[in-house]
Enzyme design. Structure first.
Site, PDB file in Angstrom:
ATOM      1  N   SER A 279       1.420  -1.201   0.091  1.00 35.46           N
ATOM      2  CA  SER A 279       0.084  -0.295   0.204  1.00 35.46           C
ATOM      3  C   SER A 279       1.069   1.321   0.562  1.00 35.46           C
ATOM      4  O   SER A 279       1.670   1.052   0.512  1.00 35.46           O
ATOM      5  CB  SER A 279      -1.137  -0.140   1.280  1.00 35.46           C
ATOM      6  OG  SER A 279      -1.612   1.194   1.729  1.00 35.46           O
TER       7      SER A 279
ATOM      8  N   TYR B 251      -2.732  -0.218  10.035  1.00 35.34           N
ATOM      9  CA  TYR B 251      -3.161  -0.580   9.128  1.00 35.34           C
ATOM     10  C   TYR B 251      -2.319  -0.242   8.257  1.00 35.34           C
ATOM     11  O   TYR B 251      -1.283  -1.155   7.056  1.00 35.34           O
ATOM     12  CB  TYR B 251      -4.306   0.133   7.905  1.00 35.34           C
ATOM     13  CG  TYR B 251      -4.490  -0.001   6.449  1.00 35.34           C
ATOM     14  CD1 TYR B 251      -4.543  -1.339   5.971  1.00 35.34           C
ATOM     15  CD2 TYR B 251      -3.547   0.688   5.997  1.00 35.34           C
ATOM     16  CE1 TYR B 251      -4.608  -1.758   4.680  1.00 35.34           C
ATOM     17  CE2 TYR B 251      -3.680   1.010   3.783  1.00 35.34           C
ATOM     18  CZ  TYR B 251      -3.997  -0.479   3.512  1.00 35.34           C
ATOM     19  OH  TYR B 251      -4.480  -1.157   2.397  1.00 35.34           O
TER      20      TYR B 251
END
Length: 379
Positions: free
Chosen positions: A211, A224
């Protein structure tokens, strides 16, 4: 001092000029420079120029042939119920691969849509990356499929399953923190460990979906981002470990597509869980801000469509290269120009500028301290 600098600058210019000539002239340029250097007893400088030139030519003219898709080549993808996994499963099938799509719920709408493409080489199987028994069952299923035909080959495994929960770190319950760690980080590791013997046997490739948050973690996504940064570091380590067995490891950073993925679909439920765990002090301090923050996020999640293929040209161009290039890159990043600018400044700006840009980039509601808030005796 000035004479020294002038001499150093002249030497640097001469080296750069010779390197330019050598690269431009190719083999003949190398031969001429080598002959000239040896005649004038410039062995060290000539060796550097020749080495750099050869390296430049090899890089410039290296071939990266593409491996053709085939239904005998199987791709395993985790987290295919929706979003990126759903899209990659469809796209890989359209390319001509056979796809084994791991879904958390075989009755989900996404899984049912994928199952309808079985004639196009797409098969769904149940996989919960947080449960050891589910992983074992999945590995047995994959093994059985591959051994149905001696020509079947495990071409690639894509670790995509992921959970993203927005919320400042203090708000997150232990359950929400653990959920992201278990799915994103430990799930990726456990699936990789279980399927490693097959990766080695078939000399497959492994693509771990990372990500942008692994490269620059954003506020509200601290956990996250930590899990994705962990996957990125994990990929770096095993890339070297598995290379000697013929297994290629790729880190894949997809672009941003919040309105084409349901990764935020449960944001309302998550916010309710956070709110219910607030102490009276937190309720008083965060109340207005928390409401604005989650109203903004829930408005975004309400715009999310039902499972469908993500439309993003750069995403699939990079995905195809990672999948079929004979020598894939270690890292693929899909990002619009806006992301490129921001990430450049995130990396090279002083922290006070970087943090300002991060807040401008994420554009979340501003914090407002309650006027009637008084300090609590916490302990």
């Amino acid at each position: 001092m000035g004479v020294t600098l002038t001499k150093a600058a002249r030497t640097a210019f001469e080296i750069t000029n010779e390197l330019f000539i050598a690269v431009g002239s190719g083999i003949w340029g190398i031969a001429i420079l080598a002959n000239h250097g040896l005649k004038h007893n410039r062995f060290f400088g000539t060796s550097i120029i020749v080495s750099l030139t050869i390296a430049s030519l090899l890089f410039a003219f290296r071939t990266n042939e593409l491996c053709m898709p085939d239904r005998k080549k199987f791709i395993v993808i985790t987290g295919c119920d929706s979003g990126l996994g759903f899209s990659l499963a469809l796209h890989a099938s359209e390319m001509g691969f056979s796809v084994l799509a791991g879904c958390l719920n075989l009755e989900s709408e996404g899984a049912c849509i994928l199952a309808s493409h079985q004639k196009q080489g797409l098969i769904c199987f149940k996989l919960d990356v947080t449960q050891n028994q589910s992983i074992e069952n999945a590995m047995q299923f994959i093994h059985d499929v591959l051994t149905e035909d001696k020509n079947n080959e495990l071409w690639c495994v894509i670790n995509n399953a992921g959970v993203m929960i927005f919320g400042e770190f203090e708000w997150l319950t232990n359950n929400l923190i653990q959920q992201q760690i278990n799915v994103n980080l430990l799930g990726t590791m456990q699936v990789t460990k279980a399927i490693s013997p097959l990766l080695r046997k078939h000399k497959s490739r492994l693509i771990n979906v990372v990500s942008h948050c692994a490269l620059a973690t954003l506020p509200g996504l601290a956990v996250y981002g930590a899990t994705k940064a962990g996957i990125y570091a994990f990929s770096d380590g095993i890339r070297v470990e598995l290379a000697k067995y013929g297994v290629r490891v790729v880190s894949f950073v997809p672009g941003s597509f919040p309105f084409q993925s349901n990764i935020m679909l449960k944001q309302h439920d998550h916010s309710e869980e956070m709110r219910s765990a607030f102490t009276s002090e937190q309720e008083k301090f965060y109340g207005i801000y928390f409401k604005k923050y989650n109203s903004y996020l829930c408005a975004i999640s309400a715009m999310i469509k039902q499972p469908g293929k993500i439309y993003m040209k750069d995403l699939y161009e990079n995905f195809e290269n990672a999948l079929i290039a004979q020598h894939p890159k270690a890292l693929y990043i899909v990002e619009p120009m806006r992301y490129k600018y921001y990430h450049f400044f995130f990396k090279y700006s002083p922290y006070f500028i970087r943090d300002y840009l991060v807040n401008k980039f994420i554009m979340m509601p501003a914090f407002e301290r309650p006027e009637d808030y008084t300090e609590y005796d916490l302990y």
